[in-house]
Design an enzyme around this catalytic site. Structure first.
Site, PDB file in Angstrom:
ATOM      1  N   HIS A 144       0.837  -1.157   0.122  1.00  0.00           N
ATOM      2  CA  HIS A 144      -0.008  -0.131  -0.017  1.00  0.00           C
ATOM      3  C   HIS A 144       0.772   1.341   0.045  1.00  0.00           C
ATOM      4  O   HIS A 144       0.585   2.183  -0.893  1.00  0.00           O
ATOM      5  CB  HIS A 144      -1.052   0.013   1.119  1.00  0.00           C
ATOM      6  CG  HIS A 144      -1.799   1.339   1.308  1.00  0.00           C
ATOM      7  ND1 HIS A 144      -3.069   1.508   1.090  1.00  0.00           N
ATOM      8  CD2 HIS A 144      -1.213   2.544   2.147  1.00  0.00           C
ATOM      9  CE1 HIS A 144      -3.370   2.562   1.453  1.00  0.00           C
ATOM     10  NE2 HIS A 144      -2.027   3.199   2.029  1.00  0.00           N
ATOM     11  N   GLU A 145       1.940   1.416   0.888  1.00  0.00           N
ATOM     12  CA  GLU A 145       2.596   2.540   0.920  1.00  0.00           C
ATOM     13  C   GLU A 145       3.507   2.762  -0.219  1.00  0.00           C
ATOM     14  O   GLU A 145       3.731   4.025  -0.914  1.00  0.00           O
ATOM     15  CB  GLU A 145       3.739   2.535   2.320  1.00  0.00           C
ATOM     16  CG  GLU A 145       3.031   2.271   3.664  1.00  0.00           C
ATOM     17  CD  GLU A 145       1.986   3.622   3.689  1.00  0.00           C
ATOM     18  OE1 GLU A 145       2.424   4.705   3.279  1.00  0.00           O
ATOM     19  OE2 GLU A 145       0.960   3.547   4.260  1.00  0.00           O
ATOM     20  N   HIS A 148       1.916   4.498  -3.175  1.00  0.00           N
ATOM     21  CA  HIS A 148       1.886   5.982  -3.056  1.00  0.00           C
ATOM     22  C   HIS A 148       3.093   6.361  -3.934  1.00  0.00           C
ATOM     23  O   HIS A 148       2.993   7.622  -4.486  1.00  0.00           O
ATOM     24  CB  HIS A 148       1.959   6.409  -1.718  1.00  0.00           C
ATOM     25  CG  HIS A 148       0.728   6.316  -0.707  1.00  0.00           C
ATOM     26  ND1 HIS A 148      -0.449   6.642  -1.479  1.00  0.00           N
ATOM     27  CD2 HIS A 148       0.381   5.885   0.386  1.00  0.00           C
ATOM     28  CE1 HIS A 148      -1.467   6.331  -0.685  1.00  0.00           C
ATOM     29  NE2 HIS A 148      -0.892   5.816   0.244  1.00  0.00           N
ATOM     30  N   GLU A 218      -5.953   7.147  -0.850  1.00  0.00           N
ATOM     31  CA  GLU A 218      -6.009   5.893   0.088  1.00  0.00           C
ATOM     32  C   GLU A 218      -6.718   4.581  -0.300  1.00  0.00           C
ATOM     33  O   GLU A 218      -6.162   3.534  -0.426  1.00  0.00           O
ATOM     34  CB  GLU A 218      -6.425   6.355   1.476  1.00  0.00           C
ATOM     35  CG  GLU A 218      -5.588   7.377   2.119  1.00  0.00           C
ATOM     36  CD  GLU A 218      -4.236   6.825   2.454  1.00  0.00           C
ATOM     37  OE1 GLU A 218      -3.815   5.687   2.758  1.00  0.00           O
ATOM     38  OE2 GLU A 218      -3.184   7.727   2.431  1.00  0.00           O
TER      39      GLU A 218
END
Length: 302
Positions: A144-145, A148, A218
């Site tokens: 997920h990070e 970004h 997100e």
């Protein structure tokens, strides 16, 4: 030779929102600086130097300042072999260069990414997160990070937040400086009195724009991570576990983490009644879990 795009699923909706946000932020920035130049005509060189200097500092150093403020410390593969191993697997899956890896000593279970691009990216996990998650859950969070970084929305959020910082500074300077010394009814006095009002409006609009982008990004990162790893259930499990553990974290620790919620995997709130919940940088847990459930169903189709 230019490196090809990563294997993270592209999100055209995110790209459109980033471009729109930057365009509107640019318009607000021009309006703010234009008002300052019109009101304080004799000080235009100082205004331009001040605004330009702040912009450069925000763009080049904000990620380092944020990482330092959240206690991130870079670690070597020897110091954190499991964390580095997970990052290596995600990089191989995504076909992207490895970011710097860091650990923050905090019991708040969370993770974040900073950096203007892949070359300067840093991915950090807290000791609280590493202690609580299973390997597949940690992989989902770190994927997920890293999405970004791949989608470059970290850099956009860094630049977009600059205008709010500038408007806030102008408001404080006007309120505690020129406004307190000049209360006359002449045009200059009226103009100076209008500066904090205009700056406050610009700050509010900038804040709302970045919040709207942050909530979408997100959800986009959750989707990209789930599709990359092929295990949306692991990410859903991590979300549920981390969100549930927040209630057990001391209020003092949550208050320290709260200002950096826009960077975190899951926001930290010091109280259920916190105003931050109304203006949260993240979608609700229910929204995120519903999306992951839909992705699970999509992947299960023949």
């Amino acid at each position: 030779m230019t490196r090809t795009r990563s294997r993270y699923a592209p999100d055209h909706g995110l790209t459109t929102r980033m471009v729109t946000t930057m365009f509107l932020i640019g318009l607000l920035y021009v309006v703010l600086v234009g008002v300052l130049l019109a009101v304080l005509r004799g000080a235009w060189p100082i205004i331009l130097i001040f605004a330009g200097g702040l912009f450069i500092a925000q763009f080049w150093f904000s990620d380092r300042i944020a990482a330092f403020s959240m206690g991130a410390r870079e670690v070597t593969p020897e110091e954190a072999p499991e964390l580095h191993g997970t990052i290596d697997r995600i990089c191989a899956l995504a076909d992207m260069p490895k970011p710097r890896v860091a650990i923050a000593r905090s019991d708040v279970p969370n993770a974040f990414a900073t950096g203007r691009g892949e070359k300067s990216a840093l991915v950090c996990a807290t000791t609280g997160l590493l202690r609580r998650l299973e390997p597949e859950e940690l992989e989902g969070v770190l994927a997920h990070e890293m999405s970004h970084v791949a989608h470059r929305d970290v850099a956009v959020m860094t630049i977009a937040s600059f205008l709010g910082v500038l408007a806030g500074i102008v408001t404080r300077v006007a309120l505690w400086g020129g406004l307190s010394r000049n209360r006359s009814s002449d045009p200059v006095g009226i103009a100076i009195m209008l500066i904090p009002l205009i700056s406050a409006v610009v700050y509010c609009l900038s804040f709302l724009l970045t919040r709207l982008l942050s909530r979408y990004r997100e959800l986009s990162a959750d989707r990209a991570a789930a599709l990359l790893t092929g295990r949306p259930s692991a990410l859903a499990s991590a979300l549920t576990k981390v969100s549930g553990q927040m209630a057990r974290i001391p209020t003092e620790d949550l208050r320290k983490a709260e200002p950096y919620n826009a960077f975190y995997f899951v926001p930290a709130f010091s109280s259920k009644e916190s105003l931050s919940r109304l203006l949260s940088s993240h979608p609700t847990l229910e929204q995120r879990l519903d999306q992951l459930a839909r992705i699970t169903a999509e992947l299960a189709r023949p």
